[in-house]
Scaffold this motif. Structure first.
Motif, PDB file in Angstrom:
ATOM      1  N   PHE A  13       0.874  -1.171   0.000  1.00 57.89           N
ATOM      2  CA  PHE A  13       0.000   0.000   0.000  1.00 57.89           C
ATOM      3  C   PHE A  13       0.909   1.217   0.000  1.00 57.89           C
ATOM      4  CE2 PHE A  13      -3.054  -2.920   2.131  1.00 57.89           C
ATOM      5  CZ  PHE A  13      -4.067  -2.818   1.200  1.00 57.89           C
ATOM      6  N   ILE A  16       4.006   1.096   2.190  1.00 59.18           N
ATOM      7  CA  ILE A  16       3.913   0.048   3.205  1.00 59.18           C
ATOM      8  C   ILE A  16       3.757  -1.314   2.555  1.00 59.18           C
ATOM      9  CG2 ILE A  16       2.581  -0.804   5.160  1.00 59.18           C
ATOM     10  CD1 ILE A  16       1.528   2.103   5.421  1.00 59.18           C
ATOM     11  N   ALA A  18       2.273  -4.423   3.234  1.00 51.81           N
ATOM     12  CA  ALA A  18       1.342  -4.951   4.230  1.00 51.81           C
ATOM     13  C   ALA A  18       1.465  -6.462   4.364  1.00 51.81           C
ATOM     14  CB  ALA A  18      -0.090  -4.582   3.851  1.00 51.81           C
ATOM     15  N   PRO A  37       0.710  -8.364  15.919  1.00 52.24           N
ATOM     16  CA  PRO A  37       0.416  -7.018  16.433  1.00 52.24           C
ATOM     17  C   PRO A  37      -0.474  -6.245  15.466  1.00 52.24           C
ATOM     18  CG  PRO A  37       2.794  -7.448  16.348  1.00 52.24           C
ATOM     19  CD  PRO A  37       2.134  -8.570  15.653  1.00 52.24           C
ATOM     20  N   ASN A  38      -1.000  -5.111  15.915  1.00 48.37           N
ATOM     21  CA  ASN A  38      -1.815  -4.268  15.054  1.00 48.37           C
ATOM     22  C   ASN A  38      -1.029  -3.857  13.827  1.00 48.37           C
ATOM     23  OD1 ASN A  38      -2.992  -3.095  18.055  1.00 48.37           O
ATOM     24  ND2 ASN A  38      -4.348  -3.918  16.518  1.00 48.37           N
ATOM     25  N   GLY A  39      -1.673  -3.924  12.688  1.00 46.67           N
ATOM     26  CA  GLY A  39      -1.024  -3.506  11.452  1.00 46.67           C
ATOM     27  C   GLY A  39      -0.094  -4.550  10.877  1.00 46.67           C
ATOM     28  N   ALA A  40      -0.164  -5.792  11.384  1.00 44.98           N
ATOM     29  CA  ALA A  40       0.744  -6.827  10.917  1.00 44.98           C
ATOM     30  C   ALA A  40       0.362  -7.332   9.531  1.00 44.98           C
ATOM     31  CB  ALA A  40       0.746  -7.992  11.905  1.00 44.98           C
ATOM     32  N   GLY A  41      -0.854  -7.024   9.088  1.00 47.15           N
ATOM     33  CA  GLY A  41      -1.266  -7.458   7.754  1.00 47.15           C
ATOM     34  C   GLY A  41      -2.254  -8.598   7.756  1.00 47.15           C
ATOM     35  N   LYS A  42      -2.874  -8.858   8.907  1.00 46.28           N
ATOM     36  CA  LYS A  42      -3.793  -9.990   9.015  1.00 46.28           C
ATOM     37  C   LYS A  42      -5.046  -9.771   8.165  1.00 46.28           C
ATOM     38  CE  LYS A  42      -4.123  -9.350  13.481  1.00 46.28           C
ATOM     39  NZ  LYS A  42      -3.237  -8.168  13.701  1.00 46.28           N
ATOM     40  N   THR A  43      -5.668  -8.602   8.367  1.00 45.61           N
ATOM     41  CA  THR A  43      -6.879  -8.323   7.593  1.00 45.61           C
ATOM     42  C   THR A  43      -6.565  -8.245   6.104  1.00 45.61           C
ATOM     43  OG1 THR A  43      -7.870  -7.166   9.451  1.00 45.61           O
ATOM     44  CG2 THR A  43      -8.744  -6.670   7.276  1.00 45.61           C
ATOM     45  N   THR A  44      -5.418  -7.663   5.792  1.00 44.69           N
ATOM     46  CA  THR A  44      -5.034  -7.580   4.380  1.00 44.69           C
ATOM     47  C   THR A  44      -4.917  -8.978   3.778  1.00 44.69           C
ATOM     48  OG1 THR A  44      -3.832  -5.563   4.885  1.00 44.69           O
ATOM     49  CG2 THR A  44      -3.322  -6.637   2.811  1.00 44.69           C
ATOM     50  N   GLN A  85     -13.786  -7.466  10.156  1.00 47.75           N
ATOM     51  CA  GLN A  85     -13.346  -6.997  11.470  1.00 47.75           C
ATOM     52  C   GLN A  85     -14.314  -5.954  12.037  1.00 47.75           C
ATOM     53  OE1 GLN A  85      -9.305  -5.735  11.381  1.00 47.75           O
ATOM     54  NE2 GLN A  85      -9.304  -4.943  13.451  1.00 47.75           N
ATOM     55  N   GLU A 180     -11.486 -11.442  13.709  1.00 45.42           N
ATOM     56  CA  GLU A 180     -11.765 -11.074  15.103  1.00 45.42           C
ATOM     57  C   GLU A 180     -13.226 -11.308  15.487  1.00 45.42           C
ATOM     58  OE1 GLU A 180      -9.982  -7.527  16.418  1.00 45.42           O
ATOM     59  OE2 GLU A 180      -8.271  -7.678  15.045  1.00 45.42           O
ATOM     60  N   HIS A 213      -7.254 -11.670  18.781  1.00 46.65           N
ATOM     61  CA  HIS A 213      -6.333 -10.968  19.677  1.00 46.65           C
ATOM     62  C   HIS A 213      -6.348 -11.551  21.084  1.00 46.65           C
ATOM     63  CE1 HIS A 213      -4.582  -7.865  17.275  1.00 46.65           C
ATOM     64  NE2 HIS A 213      -5.754  -7.480  16.806  1.00 46.65           N
TER      65      HIS A 213
HETATM   66  N1  ATP Z   1      -6.676   0.017   1.974  1.00 45.04           N
HETATM   67  C1  ATP Z   1      -5.497   0.338   2.516  1.00 45.04           C
HETATM   68  N2  ATP Z   1      -4.806   1.415   2.072  1.00 45.04           N
HETATM   69  C2  ATP Z   1      -3.626   1.750   2.612  1.00 45.04           C
HETATM   70  N3  ATP Z   1      -3.034   1.065   3.571  1.00 45.04           N
HETATM   71  C3  ATP Z   1      -3.667  -0.018   4.084  1.00 45.04           C
HETATM   72  C4  ATP Z   1      -4.934  -0.422   3.583  1.00 45.04           C
HETATM   73  N4  ATP Z   1      -5.320  -1.517   4.271  1.00 45.04           N
HETATM   74  C5  ATP Z   1      -4.352  -1.769   5.147  1.00 45.04           C
HETATM   75  N5  ATP Z   1      -3.363  -0.875   5.040  1.00 45.04           N
HETATM   76  C6  ATP Z   1      -2.120  -0.871   5.837  1.00 45.04           C
HETATM   77  O1  ATP Z   1      -1.578  -2.149   5.775  1.00 45.04           O
HETATM   78  C7  ATP Z   1      -1.049  -2.536   7.038  1.00 45.04           C
HETATM   79  C8  ATP Z   1      -1.714  -3.810   7.487  1.00 45.04           C
HETATM   80  O2  ATP Z   1      -3.069  -3.571   7.806  1.00 45.04           O
HETATM   81  P1  ATP Z   1      -4.072  -4.676   8.267  1.00 45.04           P
HETATM   82  O3  ATP Z   1      -5.398  -4.038   8.393  1.00 45.04           O
HETATM   83  O4  ATP Z   1      -3.954  -5.835   7.407  1.00 45.04           O
HETATM   84  O5  ATP Z   1      -3.521  -5.024   9.720  1.00 45.04           O
HETATM   85  P2  ATP Z   1      -4.120  -6.006  10.803  1.00 45.04           P
HETATM   86  O6  ATP Z   1      -3.061  -6.995  11.089  1.00 45.04           O
HETATM   87  O7  ATP Z   1      -5.437  -6.495  10.396  1.00 45.04           O
HETATM   88  O8  ATP Z   1      -4.231  -5.034  12.063  1.00 45.04           O
HETATM   89  P3  ATP Z   1      -5.359  -4.985  13.196  1.00 45.04           P
HETATM   90  O9  ATP Z   1      -4.938  -5.952  14.215  1.00 45.04           O
HETATM   91  O10 ATP Z   1      -5.253  -3.574  13.690  1.00 45.04           O
HETATM   92  O11 ATP Z   1      -6.630  -5.278  12.553  1.00 45.04           O
HETATM   93  C9  ATP Z   1      -1.319  -1.377   7.969  1.00 45.04           C
HETATM   94  O12 ATP Z   1      -0.128  -0.623   8.060  1.00 45.04           O
HETATM   95  C10 ATP Z   1      -2.381  -0.586   7.283  1.00 45.04           C
HETATM   96  O13 ATP Z   1      -2.238   0.775   7.570  1.00 45.04           O
END
Ligand code: ATP
Ligand code: MG
Lengths: 260, 615
Positions: A13, A16, A18, A37-44, A85, A180, A213
């Motif tokens: 992204f 970043i 992800a 951790p938060n932002g680790a890329g799980k949702t992505t 989520q 989650e 989490h």
């Molecule tokens: N649509 C997007 N555009 C830009 N950056 C994104 C987008 N989606 C996710 N990111 C970035 O990608 C990284 C991973 O995000 P992601 O949502 O996958 O984290 P996560 O592991 O699910 O975190 P959480 O535990 O907070 O849900 C983060 O730095 C986030 O800011």
């Protein structure tokens, strides 16, 4: 062969990264927790698997067939369903309708049969209703009865999460991705849900991957734990193996120390 | 549901924080009075009062005056209304404050109006405000001072406004049931006055068609085109009585339930009888309504057809299409090309042979508009489709396509619809064709709403990407919505072409799209009854009351703003969007009631004990 095979999956992204060169196999009937951790890329990761975000590099195969580049609706049709989520229902539609939508890919009737009300249409419609109500009945009495006719937005938070899971189940998936699922639930509700997730797997044999989490849930539910950090897989194994892993402790503690 | 009010003593003891508001807030009343004055000045200054002064609706009161009286009464009613209290709190007791609130609003409005009158009597403002002519105050008939000189006129206006405001305020002293009855009486009197020509025509028509003795009723109700004193009394009494009866304590079981309980044979009989009466009524309707009213219905019907189509696109699928008129034009031109002997094709087919091609052409047009905008949402979609609508009109107008579409000269001599040897010539015959298509469109709308694709549209409207993730192919869903909507508009265009007999590009401007959109927004998005009522009122009424024509879009605008503020879900909302508040309780209640009713029916000898949650 694994049900789902991921090789070298990468997603950027802007600046970043992800998800970064991720390899992951999911076997049929497995329950896997993805933590990090938060932002680790799980949702992505979930977004990439379900086709909701385009893949930059890497392969995703379901039953050995490449699914990268397919539409999300096609991927659901192939058997991967998910929840979100930040619960995303169809708020103005009723509880039952929300779930009936998920049967879209398992039903065929077109506009003409609907207008002519052919017997095949009536049959399919009745079946769709039944399947939707079956999926809702998975949560006991919480979503049935009078609640079937209420709009989704009037549900309590926990019930919205349940409804989202019911909606995913109703599409007859082989792989269920839960983002989650216990967020916002109290300990008792959380426990009930973990029980149900086990029951679901035992009854249908589908594979379940959940992002979680709450470490008690992770410990109680998962046969395998995958840990992500900065988009990379840093550990993969049983809960015990992962909990003792140096890098995992560092990822969690290190991050926490800087956050505090 | 029984109101469980907290007794006043308990509240008193609980301290000031729990006390409900004390009654009417006089500052709010004064504010409402100012608004009322503003509205009255506005309608006087823009010429509405004058334009509407030629149509007497109740006795000597013209529509123009009725409007001003209505402003005073309406705002007085609002100003005298006690504030709403939270459920469970005791509502403030009605008392002198209701009266004072109404009086105050009326007085303020009257004062504003008086200032306005003095101003326009002293200064010549016609140069700027074209509609403020001398006949308003200075010269006969001195419309705004009711024929009086300025001094007495001002006193009269002020007094009248105050009195009417107060009168409306005192309505709140009545019990709810009686107040409703009074409001119903007022409403029906106004309606009967406004629709005098319709009521008279219907009563006469019934007499000539059915040989019932109804025409004399018209002579009793109306004198010189306006409700007579006897007419007011009769209509008011009937409405009053009906309202009281309807709200009388004993709640009867709904008709549907009672029908369900009849034995099978008699139920079928009832159904056949109802259908027969309906068909007979509809068959005779154009004859009873006469040529002019049938024409009004036909115009409303064509817009209704379009509105039903746009309702699928906007209401069901959530795709805001502002270029909807393009499909209307495509339907009209396809028809004209195929059935006019003087079109460029010169085929001169019968109407029905053209129908498949209308369907085809509109479907293709739907795809052509739908495909490029697949990835657009919301505002962007609206702007782009707006452009497409204009492009379509310009294409039909263009010199380039003049050999095909005839440019500004359009296509003329479009043949009437024929059924066998019978030509549907004239509005009364044409009504049947319109009715057939409207019925079809309504059925299609209902059938699709409650189907796989209808749910897909609804899901897409709510959240496009989640709908896709839950298995709805958004491309297919969007295109199918565009295509179905285009087809219904195409039918509308086809009927329009044969009704008018000749078509020109300027009939297909953006105003048509906007009118149709207003119909569905005001009527009730995604609600078929709402769309029907919307089309009849918003399109039919201005046709009926020609004076409205000039102010049509002003009224549409005012109505839109009013609806957006007070009732965004529309006049007759679709069931799904109906109850914002307490819906959970209501759903639960309804479910419990139904179950209790079923149990009672299942076991008549031993009635089930009353459910605790029911009362
Ligand atoms: N649509 C997007 N555009 C830009 N950056 C994104 C987008 N989606 C996710 N990111 C970035 O990608 C990284 C991973 O995000 P992601 O949502 O996958 O984290 P996560 O592991 O699910 O975190 P959480 O535990 O907070 O849900 C983060 O730095 C986030 O800011
Ligand atoms: Mg996340």
């Amino acid at each position: 062969m694994a049900l789902l095979g991921i090789r070298g999956l990468t997603k950027d992204f802007g600046g970043i990264r992800a998800v970064n060169g991720l390899d992951l196999d999911v076997d049929a009937g497995q329950i896997i927790s993805v933590i990090g951790p938060n932002g680790a890329g799980k949702t992505t990761l979930f977004n990439l698997i379900t086709g909701m975000a385009p893949v930059d590099a890497g392969e995703i195969a379901l039953d050995g067939h490449d699914i990268v580049g397919l539409r999300p609706s096609q991927i659901l049709g192939l058997g991967i369903a998910r929840t979100f989520q930040n619960v995303r229902l169809f708020p103005e539609m009723t509880v039952r309708e929300n779930v009936m939508v998920a049967r879209h890919c398992r039903t065929r009737s077109g506009m003409l049969t609907a207008i002519l009300r052919l017997p095949s249409f009536r049959r399919e419609e009745a079946q769709t209703r039944r399947r939707a109500e079956d999926a809702l009945a998975f949560f006991g009495a919480r979503l049935v009865g009078w609640r079937l006719e209420t709009p989704a937005r009037s549900l309590s938070y926990a019930n919205r999460r349940r409804l989202e899971i019911a909606r995913a189940i109703a599409s007859d998936p082989r792989l269920l991705l839960l983002d989650e699922p216990t967020a916002g639930m109290n300990p008792q509700e959380t426990q009930e849900l973990t029980g149900l997730i086990h029951k679901l797997r035992d009854r249908t044999g589908i594979a379940i991957v959940l992002i979680e989490h709450d470490m008690r849930v992770v410990k109680g539910i998962s046969e395998r734990v995958v840990v992500l950090d900065y988009g990379q897989k840093i550990a993969d194994g049983t809960y015990r193996e992962v909990a003792g892993n140096e890098r995992v402790i560092e990822a969690y503690l290190g991050r926490r120390a800087t956050q505090a | 549901m029984a109101e469980q009010a907290i007794p006043a003593e308990v509240l008193e003891a609980a301290g000031p924080t729990l006390l409900p508001a004390r009654g009417v807030d006089l500052r709010r009343s004064a504010r409402l009075g100012l608004t009322a004055g503003g509205v009255a000045v506005f309608v006087s200054a823009n010429g509405m009062v004058e334009a509407f002064s030629k149509r007497d609706i109740v006795g000597p009161i013209s529509l123009g005056y009725a409007m001003l009286l209505g402003v005073a009464l309406g705002f007085g009613y609002l100003a005298g209304r006690p504030p709403q209290v939270l459920q469970g709190f005791a509502a403030p007791r009605p008392g002198w404050r209701n009266l004072v609130g109404g009086l105050l609003a009326g007085a303020v409005a009257g004062a504003v109006m008086a200032v306005f009158l003095v101003l326009i009597a002293t200064f010549e403002v016609r140069r700027i405000f074209l509609n403020i002519g001398p006949e308003l105050v200075r010269e006969a008939p001195r419309l705004l001072t009711v024929g009086q000189d300025l001094g007495p006129g001002l006193a009269l206006i002020f007094g009248l406004a105050t009195a009417l405001g107060g009168l409306a305020g005192t309505l709140h002293l009545l019990r709810e049931r009686w107040r409703r009855a009074v409001l119903a009486a007022v409403l029906w009197v106004v309606l009967f006055g406004l629709l005098a020509s319709v009521v008279i025509q219907v009563l006469r028509g019934i007499q000539t068609q059915l040989r019932l003795w109804t025409a004399p009723i018209a002579d009793v109700l109306y004198a010189g085109g306006a409700l007579s004193v006897a007419g007011v009394a009769l209509v008011a009494a009937a409405a009053f009585g009906a309202s009281l009866l309807r709200t009388s304590g004993r709640r009867r079981r709904p008709l549907r339930r009672r029908l369900d309980q009849l034995p099978d044979t008699s139920r079928r009989l009832v159904r056949v009888a109802v259908l027969a009466v309906l068909l007979l009524g509809l068959g005779l309707l154009p004859q009873i309504l006469g040529s002019f009213l049938s024409e009004v219905l036909n115009i409303a019907g064509i817009f209704l057809l379009m509105a039903l189509g746009l309702n699928i696109v906007v209401g069901f699928a959530g795709l805001l299409d502002l270029g909807y008129v393009a499909f209307f034009a495509v339907g009209a031109y396809t028809t004209a090309l195929l059935i006019s002997p003087q079109s460029s094709l010169g085929l001169g087919w019968v109407f029905w042979a053209a129908v498949p091609f209308v369907i085809l052409a509109s479907a293709v047009a739907g795809l052509m508009v739908g495909t490029p905008v697949l990835r657009m949402r919301g505002d962007y979609l609206a702007i782009v489709t707006l452009g497409f609508g204009e492009i379509a009109r310009l294409l039909f107008l263009s010199d380039w396509l003049k050999p095909v579409f005839g440019g500004a000269q359009g296509i003329i001599r479009i043949r009437d619809i024929t059924i066998g040897p019978v030509e549907l010539r004239g509005p009364q015959a044409f009504f049947y064709a319109i009715f057939l298509f409207v019925l079809l469109a309504t059925y299609i709308t209902y059938a699709l709403q409650d189907s796989r694709i209808g749910r897909a549209w609804a899901a897409m409207r709510e959240d496009e990407s989640v709908a896709e993730a839950m298995g709805v192919n958004i491309v297919v869903a969007k295109l199918s919505a565009f295509v179905v909507g285009a087809m219904l508009a195409g039918f509308g265009g086809a009927l329009f072409a044969t009704k008018i007999g000749s078509i020109f590009p300027h009939s297909f401007n953006v105003i048509v799209s906007i009118t149709v959109l207003v119909v569905i927004i005001v009527g009730g998005m995604a609600s078929v009854p709402g769309v029907v009522v919307g089309a009849l009122v918003l399109v039919g009424l201005p046709e009926l009351l020609r004076e409205f024509e000039e102010y049509r879009f002003l009224l549409y605008g005012a109505l839109l703003i009013f609806m957006m503020v007070n009732r965004p879900e529309g006049f007759i909302p679709s069931g799904r969007r109906a109850q914002e508040l307490h819906e959970e309780d209501m759903a639960q209640d309804a479910w419990l009631r139904e179950r209790a009713a079923d149990e009672r029916e299942a076991d008549v000898t031993a009635p089930a004990p009353r459910k605790a949650g029911e009362g």
